[in-house]
Scaffold this motif. Structure first.
Motif, PDB file in Angstrom:
ATOM      1  N   HIS A 311       0.831  -1.192   0.000  1.00 13.33           N
ATOM      2  CA  HIS A 311       0.000   0.000   0.000  1.00 13.33           C
ATOM      3  C   HIS A 311       0.873   1.252   0.000  1.00 13.33           C
ATOM      4  N   TYR A 312       0.290   2.326  -0.518  1.00 13.12           N
ATOM      5  CA  TYR A 312       0.900   3.649  -0.347  1.00 13.12           C
ATOM      6  C   TYR A 312       0.389   4.153   0.986  1.00 13.12           C
ATOM      7  N   GLU A 313       1.248   4.146   1.998  1.00 13.89           N
ATOM      8  CA  GLU A 313       0.841   4.389   3.372  1.00 13.89           C
ATOM      9  C   GLU A 313       0.926   5.876   3.706  1.00 13.89           C
ATOM     10  N   VAL A 314      -0.185   6.390   4.237  1.00 10.27           N
ATOM     11  CA  VAL A 314      -0.295   7.804   4.584  1.00 10.27           C
ATOM     12  C   VAL A 314      -0.663   7.916   6.055  1.00 10.27           C
ATOM     13  N   ALA A 315       0.001   8.807   6.782  1.00  7.49           N
ATOM     14  CA  ALA A 315      -0.355   9.115   8.166  1.00  7.49           C
ATOM     15  C   ALA A 315      -0.895  10.543   8.217  1.00  7.49           C
ATOM     16  N   ASP A 379       4.782   6.256   3.569  1.00  7.38           N
ATOM     17  CA  ASP A 379       5.231   6.935   2.358  1.00  7.38           C
ATOM     18  C   ASP A 379       5.036   8.445   2.467  1.00  7.38           C
ATOM     19  N   LEU A 380       4.010   8.849   3.234  1.00  9.49           N
ATOM     20  CA  LEU A 380       3.677  10.264   3.319  1.00  9.49           C
ATOM     21  C   LEU A 380       3.107  10.563   4.694  1.00  9.49           C
ATOM     22  N   LYS A 419      14.048  11.960   6.161  1.00  7.63           N
ATOM     23  CA  LYS A 419      14.844  11.668   4.960  1.00  7.63           C
ATOM     24  C   LYS A 419      15.345  10.231   4.916  1.00  7.63           C
ATOM     25  N   PRO A 420      15.990   9.705   5.978  1.00  2.52           N
ATOM     26  CA  PRO A 420      16.438   8.303   5.897  1.00  2.52           C
ATOM     27  C   PRO A 420      15.305   7.298   5.833  1.00  2.52           C
ATOM     28  N   LEU A 421      14.095   7.718   6.235  1.00  2.00           N
ATOM     29  CA  LEU A 421      12.928   6.832   6.170  1.00  2.00           C
ATOM     30  C   LEU A 421      12.272   6.862   4.796  1.00  2.00           C
ATOM     31  N   LYS A 422      12.749   7.775   3.929  1.00  2.00           N
ATOM     32  CA  LYS A 422      12.184   7.965   2.590  1.00  2.00           C
ATOM     33  C   LYS A 422      10.700   8.305   2.659  1.00  2.00           C
ATOM     34  N   THR A 423      10.373   9.125   3.666  1.00  2.00           N
ATOM     35  CA  THR A 423       8.993   9.536   3.893  1.00  2.00           C
ATOM     36  C   THR A 423       8.835  10.998   3.505  1.00  2.00           C
ATOM     37  N   LYS A 424       7.826  11.294   2.701  1.00  2.00           N
ATOM     38  CA  LYS A 424       7.572  12.660   2.283  1.00  2.00           C
ATOM     39  C   LYS A 424       6.713  13.360   3.328  1.00  2.00           C
TER      40      LYS A 424
END
Length: 529
Positions: A311-315, A379-380, A419-424
């Protein structure tokens, strides 16, 4: 109401002085109580008699509970005693008929005022909401005591629920619109919430944090969730019936979708599988509805929906607006999922998780991200800018640093963590109705919100606009809802987005906010073109 192990629903029919059962096959039978109808009041005179169930007499039976022994226990309210129905016989097991002295003692010497609701724990202790006397406990060994609630000085107890477990916790509802949490093992209590324009009656547990209760003042069914520190607080919302459409005159009768349903003095409530069963007292009916999909957690995410690579995971991280009314399919998160999926910009299905963070805990968000998000892959992150506090951008807050400079510094530190988590990271600017700077809010329709400015004349939109400017050049998706909200409010036929009483979003507002947030971020470049 109470539900037996076989799924039968037991109902205390107060005006008829009877105990009824609704079987799973849809048959209604009287299993205890008797008496002839008194015309023209359509009631039965109360009485008192133990013995064979169909010859027994009651006087205002209210709360019911299934005991560990499988028997049905009855709060015989106007007789001021507790009765037991087992194998076709009724016996009095505590209190004395007609004696309302409300004293502690043995099951024979102790007295009640007006027992209204019952709940057992797994050890066999019976807790009683005794109207006029408070919260009472009849221990498994037959001792009746009063539990003194220090945070609530009144005695107008209406309902009680047990959150079962090795160390049970109690919830007490009161006629003053309060819900009190009490831990019998430690004596620790919390005055959880004064529910606006509410009189919570019977309350039942869905799990250790989530409850539903009947509301005798606004004539609807409400959901209540206890918060988990440090990031969330408790909240309540209407899940069946309409929230204060007509104030305390909200009573009526209608079946249909939950927001369109109407109740009149809903009294008892019970959970049977995935359904709620309601004793709709004023309408003389037993009603049922399927529970909405409930969001299990705002902290640590819902165990039923862990993050994964499929999934494209969003919080969605924010203050109370992110989770008020968030019951799954009608939540802001659910609408974000739908809008992002429809865009076709994501090669995986979008899944959104709510993480509510009170403004007082905003300094903990970096630690939260470091300790949670490496395991719950994201992801975001969509964050409510207001969670970081609101102030004048040029206000000096610490060591000669302005609020705007501090905000930029915190965002830079947050980006370094992500940044190291590659999370936008995405920031959204959201508003309550009184948070705008112009005369653009519509006030001639419900909820009749008044326009007002802060005392210093600088409104939220002005503050947000200046704060957003300090983020230029930073890799952050940004969306300011102001123009979209005003455009909606000025549109012909616009319906309210907010509660009339506490200015949190209603379901319609969730759909609007979720869709506009997602679309605003897409317009800002989120996802592959």
């Amino acid at each position: 109401m109470a539900v037996g192990k076989d799924g039968s629903v037991y109902i205390s029919d107060l005006a008829a002085q009877r105990i009824r059962v609704l079987t799973r096959s849809g048959i209604v039978r009287t299993i205890a109580g008797r008496g002839s109808i008194v015309a023209p009041g359509f009631t039965v005179n109360g009485g008192f008699r133990d013995g064979a169930a169909l010859g027994a007499q009651f006087n205002g039976p209210e709360g019911l509970a299934i005991g560990p022994d499988g028997a049905l226990y009855i709060a015989d309210s106007y007789n001021a005693c507790i009765r037991r129905l087992s194998h076709g016989h009724v016996t009095t097991i505590a209190g004395k008929c007609g004696d309302r002295a409300a004293g502690d003692g043995s099951r024979n010497s102790g007295r009640f005022r007006r027992p209204r609701a019952l709940a057992f724990d797994r050890a066999g202790n019976l807790y009683i909401a005794d109207y006029g006397a408070g919260l009472r406990k009849l221990s498994a060994n037959g001792r009746l005591t009063t539990i003194h609630i220090k945070s609530y000085q009144g005695n107008n107890a209406l309902g009680v629920a047990v959150v079962d477990g090795p160390d049970p916790v109690l919830l007490l509802t009161t006629a003053d619109g309060l819900i009190v949490e009490y831990d019998p093992a430690t004596g620790i209590e919390k005055l959880l919430r004064a529910v606006p324009a509410s009189m919570p009656n019977q309350i039942v547990a869905i799990d250790s944090r989530q409850f539903i209760f009947t509301d005798l003042q606004s004539h609807d069914i409400r959901f209540f969730r206890i918060g988990v520190l440090p990031f969330v607080s408790q909240f309540t919302r209407v899940i069946a019936g309409h929230a204060l459409e007509k104030g305390i005159d909200n009573a009526g009768f209608a079946n249909g979708p939950l927001p369109e349903a109407r109740f009149y003095d809903p009294m008892g409530i019970a959970i049977a599988g995935n359904r709620a069963i309601v004793a709709d007292g004023g309408n003389r009916r037993i009603r049922a509805f399927v529970l909405p999909r409930l969001q299990g957690s705002e902290v640590g995410f819902d165990p039923a929906n862990p993050s994964d690579k499929d999934h494209y995971e969003v919080a969605l991280v924010g203050a109370s607006w992110t989770f008020t009314e968030s019951l799954g399919d009608d939540s802001i998160c659910a609408q974000i999922e739908r809008t992002l999926d429809r865009s076709g910009r994501f090669h995986k299905p979008v899944r959104c998780h709510t993480v509510a963070i009170a403004g007082a805990h905003r300094d903990q968000i970096e630690d939260y991200i470091k300790n949670v998000f490496p395991y719950e892959r994201m992801d975001l992150i969509i964050m409510d800018a207001e969670s970081w506090g609101i102030g004048r951008p040029d206000q000096v807050v610490e060591k000669g640093i302005t609020f705007a400079q501090l905000f930029r510094l915190r965002m830079r530190q947050l980006l370094d963590v992500l940044k190291p988590l590659k999370t936008k990271l995405a920031l959204v600017w959201v508003y309550e109705p009184q948070g705008t700077s112009d005369a653009e809010w519509i006030v001639d329709r419900p909820p009749y919100t008044l326009r007002r400015l802060p005392s210093d004349g600088l409104a939220r939109h002005d503050e947000f606009g200046k704060m957003e400017s300090v983020l230029i050049g930073m890799p952050i998706f940004r969306y300011d809802m102001y123009e979209d909200i005003v455009r909606y409010e000025l549109s012909e036929g616009a319906l309210p987005l907010y509660h009339a009483t506490d200015l949190h979003l209603i379901s319609r507002g969730n759909a609007f906010f979720g869709d506009r947030i997602a679309q605003g971020l897409l317009n800002a470049g989120l996802g592959k073109p």
